[in-house]
Design a protein around this motif. Structure first.
Motif, PDB file in Angstrom:
ATOM      1  N   PRO A   1       0.804  -1.225   0.000  1.00  0.00           N
ATOM      2  CA  PRO A   1       0.000   0.000   0.000  1.00  0.00           C
ATOM      3  C   PRO A   1       0.836   1.275   0.000  1.00  0.00           C
ATOM      4  O   PRO A   1       0.447   2.270  -0.628  1.00  0.00           O
ATOM      5  CB  PRO A   1      -0.814  -0.121   1.306  1.00  0.00           C
ATOM      6  N   ILE A   2       1.976   1.257   0.703  1.00  0.00           N
ATOM      7  CA  ILE A   2       2.839   2.443   0.693  1.00  0.00           C
ATOM      8  C   ILE A   2       3.334   2.725  -0.713  1.00  0.00           C
ATOM      9  O   ILE A   2       3.305   3.875  -1.185  1.00  0.00           O
ATOM     10  CB  ILE A   2       4.018   2.249   1.673  1.00  0.00           C
ATOM     11  N   ASP A   3       3.788   1.692  -1.417  1.00  0.00           N
ATOM     12  CA  ASP A   3       4.280   1.900  -2.777  1.00  0.00           C
ATOM     13  C   ASP A   3       3.177   2.373  -3.711  1.00  0.00           C
ATOM     14  O   ASP A   3       3.415   3.220  -4.590  1.00  0.00           O
ATOM     15  CB  ASP A   3       4.898   0.607  -3.313  1.00  0.00           C
ATOM     16  N   ALA A   4       1.966   1.836  -3.552  1.00  0.00           N
ATOM     17  CA  ALA A   4       0.861   2.284  -4.400  1.00  0.00           C
ATOM     18  C   ALA A   4       0.592   3.771  -4.190  1.00  0.00           C
ATOM     19  O   ALA A   4       0.354   4.520  -5.150  1.00  0.00           O
ATOM     20  CB  ALA A   4      -0.391   1.465  -4.098  1.00  0.00           C
TER      21      ALA A   4
ATOM     22  N   ALA B   1       1.437   7.010  -7.019  1.00  0.00           N
ATOM     23  CA  ALA B   1       0.413   7.954  -7.451  1.00  0.00           C
ATOM     24  C   ALA B   1       0.891   9.398  -7.349  1.00  0.00           C
ATOM     25  O   ALA B   1       0.303  10.294  -7.970  1.00  0.00           O
ATOM     26  CB  ALA B   1      -0.851   7.765  -6.617  1.00  0.00           C
ATOM     27  N   ARG B   2       1.978   9.631  -6.587  1.00  0.00           N
ATOM     28  CA  ARG B   2       2.467  10.999  -6.377  1.00  0.00           C
ATOM     29  C   ARG B   2       3.800  11.275  -7.053  1.00  0.00           C
ATOM     30  O   ARG B   2       4.325  12.378  -6.939  1.00  0.00           O
ATOM     31  CB  ARG B   2       2.606  11.278  -4.865  1.00  0.00           C
ATOM     32  N   LEU B   3       4.347  10.284  -7.733  1.00  0.00           N
ATOM     33  CA  LEU B   3       5.647  10.467  -8.386  1.00  0.00           C
ATOM     34  C   LEU B   3       5.480  10.377  -9.901  1.00  0.00           C
ATOM     35  O   LEU B   3       5.054   9.345 -10.428  1.00  0.00           O
ATOM     36  CB  LEU B   3       6.622   9.397  -7.896  1.00  0.00           C
ATOM     37  N   ALA B   4       5.799  11.459 -10.586  1.00  0.00           N
ATOM     38  CA  ALA B   4       5.686  11.451 -12.043  1.00  0.00           C
ATOM     39  C   ALA B   4       6.672  10.472 -12.665  1.00  0.00           C
ATOM     40  O   ALA B   4       6.379   9.819 -13.657  1.00  0.00           O
ATOM     41  CB  ALA B   4       5.916  12.864 -12.589  1.00  0.00           C
ATOM     42  N   LYS B   5       7.854  10.385 -12.084  1.00  0.00           N
ATOM     43  CA  LYS B   5       8.840   9.383 -12.504  1.00  0.00           C
ATOM     44  C   LYS B   5       9.587   8.914 -11.263  1.00  0.00           C
ATOM     45  O   LYS B   5       9.767   9.686 -10.310  1.00  0.00           O
ATOM     46  CB  LYS B   5       9.799   9.941 -13.547  1.00  0.00           C
TER      47      LYS B   5
END
Length: 435
Positions: free
Chosen positions: A69-72, A76-80
């Motif tokens: 869940p942390i990675d998901a 969602a907040r990192l463009a790259k």
């Protein structure tokens, strides 16, 4: 290498040393199998105070248990994707915010400080600040079972056990487990249960929610019990050698099953190819006052020609069933591991075949949830070893959950089969024909 090691970071800001250590632990856990265990034993960690060392470990485990869940939420907040070290800093920051409930100013501030302390990540400290502050406004759902495991493993569990069971398995990932204990003398169970604030599980395992250093608990110094998951205690019970019978534990370390067999009165020989790990078996035997012959050797190539009344093969495996205490196994595992370990298991079974006396028993088990390491392995062995046949396990035998009994007479213990959880195990009992 980083500018700030755990030792020198402590001079820069309170608490930074522990977080720097957690960053190193997390990086090691995600980079290779057994990486976390190796990192926990690294001398650099011992330079921390006991409090900081405990915090570093707790933060790492909290991150690993909620990594999906942390990675998901981060994706969602990192463009790259930023460099992996920055990703790990963000993971630790998120775990502080949402698992350990650290006040946002402290969780965000110390993670930004961690980025600033390393010249390689210093230019990205503003990114760390922005991403974590954004997460405080939209917290991730850390309890979603569909997000907790790696996608490829979750797909395997769904295919093997169905969607409901797969969700039940996955839901166990986030929970810190209680501690299970096996007893040298079952008649002491009632007194020890009271002393350890424990409940007695079917089969004789004690389960306690005590925290802290295990060596300080009542009965440890006297050797009256040892730590062993409730599932891991089942195979030796199913093997059940009588007093005076000979028993071989082919992959013995850390020694829980060897201790069980010795406590039953068997004449036990314990093998493990790691000299360091077999030394630990000897230490556990000494603490409990039990006896066994201990040999550092590769069980598949052991030249000794003796045969035994009872043989236990707890084979090396992907260990995906142990994620409750070792969540790193889920994230360090690769699909190719399963095939390569299945080949090792096959060779060990062929070695075990030669070591069982006519009329003797063989128990094969793995702490894996993957079918290729369990029933598939046993079926292949029986096709090439016609002198062996399944000796069906009975409902509830050995303290196993009733839901774990398979149509083939084996056990497929899943982590959600008992309240409070337990390790995932496959266990089969085989009998060699007389003569």
């Amino acid at each position: 290498m980083t500018d700030a090691t755990p030792a020198d970071a402590s001079r820069d800001a309170p608490g930074l040393a522990a977080r720097a250590a957690a960053l190193d632990l997390l990086s090691a856990a995600l980079s290779r199998r057994a990486g976390l265990d190796e990192a926990l034993a690294h001398p650099a960690l011992k330079t921390l105070s006991p409090r900081d060392r405990a915090f570093a470990r707790a933060l790492t485990m909290a991150t690993l248990r909620h990594l999906g869940p942390i990675d998901a939420a981060l994706q969602a907040r990192l463009a790259k994707p930023p460099p992996e070290r920055v990703v790990n800093m963000l993971r630790l920051g998120a775990a502080q915010l949402f698992v350990m409930k650290t006040p946002p100013h402290a969780a965000v501030g110390t993670t930004v400080d961690l980025a600033a302390a390393d010249k390689g990540t210093r230019p990205l400290k503003n990114l760390v600040n922005a991403v974590l502050r954004g997460l405080t406004r939209e917290p991730p759902d850390l309890a979603d079972p569909d997000l907790l495991p790696p996608t490829w493993l979750y797909a395997r569990w769904q295919a093997a056990y169905g969607p409901d069971a797969a969700r039940g398995i996955a839901a166990q990932i986030a929970d810190e487990p209680p501690t299970d204990l096996s007893l040298r003398d079952p008649t002491t169970a009632a007194d020890l249960a009271q002393a350890l604030s424990a409940e007695l599980l079917p089969g004789g395992t004690l389960r306690t929610s005590l925290k802290g250093e295990v060596a300080s608990w009542p009965g440890f110094a006297d050797g009256t019990w040892w730590v062993q998951d409730a599932s891991a205690a089942v195979p030796a019970r199913l093997l059940g050698p009588a007093p005076g019978q000979t028993a071989l534990d082919m992959c013995a370390a850390p020694g829980g099953k060897t201790l069980q067999l010795a406590a039953l009165g068997a004449e036990v020989t314990a093998l493990d190819k790691s000299p360091g790990r077999i030394k630990r078996v000897g230490e556990n035997l000494a603490r409990t006052g039990l006896k066994a012959e201990v040999v550092a050797t590769d069980a598949a190539a052991w030249p000794d020609r003796r045969q035994f009344d009872a043989v236990l093969l707890d084979a090396p495996c992907s260990a995906t069933g142990t994620f409750r205490r070792h969540p790193d196994v889920l994230w360090a595992a690769k699909p190719s591991d399963i095939a390569s370990l299945a080949a090792v298991q096959s060779r060990l079974l062929d070695s075990a075949r030669r070591r069982v006396k006519p009329g003797g028993r063989l128990v094969y088990c793995v702490c894996s949830l993957e079918p290729e390491e369990g029933q598939v392995q046993v079926d292949a062995f029986l096709s090439r070893a016609p002198e062996f046949a399944v000796e069906p396990i009975q409902l509830g035998e050995g303290g196993a959950p009733e839901a774990s009994l398979t149509a083939q007479g084996a056990l497929r213990i899943l982590p959600h089969h008992r309240p409070g959880g337990l390790d995932g195990f496959f266990i089969a009992r085989l009998r060699r024909a007389d003569g």
